[in-house]
Write an enzyme that holds these catalytic residues in place. Structure first.
Site, PDB file in Angstrom:
ATOM      1  N   SER A  63      97.269 -57.633  26.260  1.00 37.13           N
ATOM      2  CA  SER A  63      96.711 -58.285  27.447  1.00 37.13           C
ATOM      3  C   SER A  63      97.469 -59.580  27.710  1.00 37.13           C
ATOM      4  O   SER A  63      98.166 -60.113  26.830  1.00 37.13           O
ATOM      5  CB  SER A  63      95.234 -58.605  27.208  1.00 37.13           C
ATOM      6  OG  SER A  63      94.699 -59.461  28.193  1.00 37.13           O
TER       7      SER A  63
ATOM      8  N   TYR B  47      88.193 -62.356  22.681  1.00 41.07           N
ATOM      9  CA  TYR B  47      89.138 -61.450  23.328  1.00 41.07           C
ATOM     10  C   TYR B  47      90.574 -61.938  23.117  1.00 41.07           C
ATOM     11  O   TYR B  47      91.466 -61.143  22.783  1.00 41.07           O
ATOM     12  CB  TYR B  47      88.819 -61.343  24.819  1.00 41.07           C
ATOM     13  CG  TYR B  47      89.506 -60.180  25.490  1.00 41.07           C
ATOM     14  CD1 TYR B  47      89.057 -58.875  25.280  1.00 41.07           C
ATOM     15  CD2 TYR B  47      90.595 -60.374  26.328  1.00 41.07           C
ATOM     16  CE1 TYR B  47      89.681 -57.799  25.889  1.00 41.07           C
ATOM     17  CE2 TYR B  47      91.230 -59.305  26.943  1.00 41.07           C
ATOM     18  CZ  TYR B  47      90.761 -58.018  26.715  1.00 41.07           C
ATOM     19  OH  TYR B  47      91.396 -56.953  27.322  1.00 41.07           O
TER      20      TYR B  47
END
Length: 303
Positions: free
Chosen positions: A147, A160
């Site tokens: 990501s 995250y």
């Protein structure tokens, strides 16, 4: 379109056996459909058996689906054996399964925070452990989905960001360990992409406002299909780096400066958000439909 080995020609996907985790929805679902459209045989892994079965039934060609938690190493070992028995070989594995939670770390729910690490980081390691022996036999390709969060830290996203930074580093380690045996390893980077996870995060007012205040082009949500098309192209090339949005490649050259910048600007943004956090509270649990499915599955196992 993708980095790493972009000068090499595309490999034909027809007849290739591809495993996709987190394949019930979002990136994983559309990726499975597009790979199958190119002639690949696709094994769909995930936590939502009804959705997996529907996706598998909708996809033309040879497919299969397995209901499995990627953090369960015994179950993943079993599934890896079953996929190989079903298709005879495995050529590509995409470690895509992931969940997210938002909010300040000190106010976060410890169970949800830990679960993000378990699914995104430990689940990716479990996936690699289960499938690397077969990928070594086929001299295949492992694509780890990371990501933008692996490149730049962000307040309200500590679990995250930590998990995606972790899987990026993990994949880079594997590239050396598995490369001399003929297995290629890639990392896929996505910015905010139109999935259930991102839509779920946007339901939190503070998260939505913080994201809107990010500088362009990181402040917008990108359509799913072009992002997945770029991932498919990266798989065809067995690329070391795959960028689902064009501008992410450029972030690599400035990533060393980002922690300091975010550390300064992020303090200002958190100070601005603090009154609203005090009145509205912090969203608990995992975000989006995929997060709800994970929580339900864990509840069923412990209930």
């Amino acid at each position: 379109m993708s980095g790493g080995q972009g000068k090499q020609g595309k490999r034909k996907l027809a007849g290739q056996v591809v495993v996709v985790t987190g394949a019930a929805r979002g990136v994983g679902e559309l990726l499975a459909r597009k790979l199958a459209a190119r002639g690949a045989k696709v094994a769909l892994l995930g936590l939502e058996p009804e959705l997996l079965a529907k996706v598998s039934d909708d996809i033309p060609g040879e497919t299969g689906h397995w209901h499995v938690d990627v953090t369960d190493f015994e179950a993943m070992d079993r599934v890896a054996r079953e996929v190989k028995e079903r298709f005879g070989r495995i050529d590509v594995v995409v470690a895509n399964a992931g969940v997210a939670a938002g909010g300040p770390f000190t106010d976060s729910d410890a169970v949800s925070w830990n679960r993000v690490i378990q699914v995104n980081l430990m689940g990716s390691a479990t996936t690699a452990r289960a499938f690397l022996p077969t990928l070594t036999e086929s001299r295949g390709y492992l694509l780890q989905i990371a990501s933008l969060a692996a490149i730049t830290p962000a307040p309200m996203m500590s679990a995250y960001c930590a998990s995606k930074s972790g899987v990026e580093a993990f994949a880079h380690c594997l590239r050396a360990e598995a490369g001399y045996k003929g297995v290629k390893v890639g990392v896929g980077y996505l910015s905010w992409t139109d999935t259930d996870m991102v839509r779920g995060a946007d339901q939190d007012e503070v998260m939505r406002e913080l994201r809107a205040r990010l500088p362009w082009p990181a402040n917008r949500t990108y359509p799913l299909e072009p992002a997945v098309d770029r991932i498919v192209a990266g798989i065809e090339r067995r690329s070391a780096h795959v960028y689902a949005q064009w501008w992410l490649r450029g972030m690599q050259s400035v990533r060393g400066y980002l922690p300091g910048i975010i550390g300064t600007i992020g303090q200002r943004e958190m100070r601005r958000a603090e009154p609203k956090l005090s009145t509205t509270g912090v969203t608990r649990g995992l975000v989006g439909a995929g997060g709800a499915a994970d929580e339900q599955a864990r509840g069923e196992r412990t209930g």
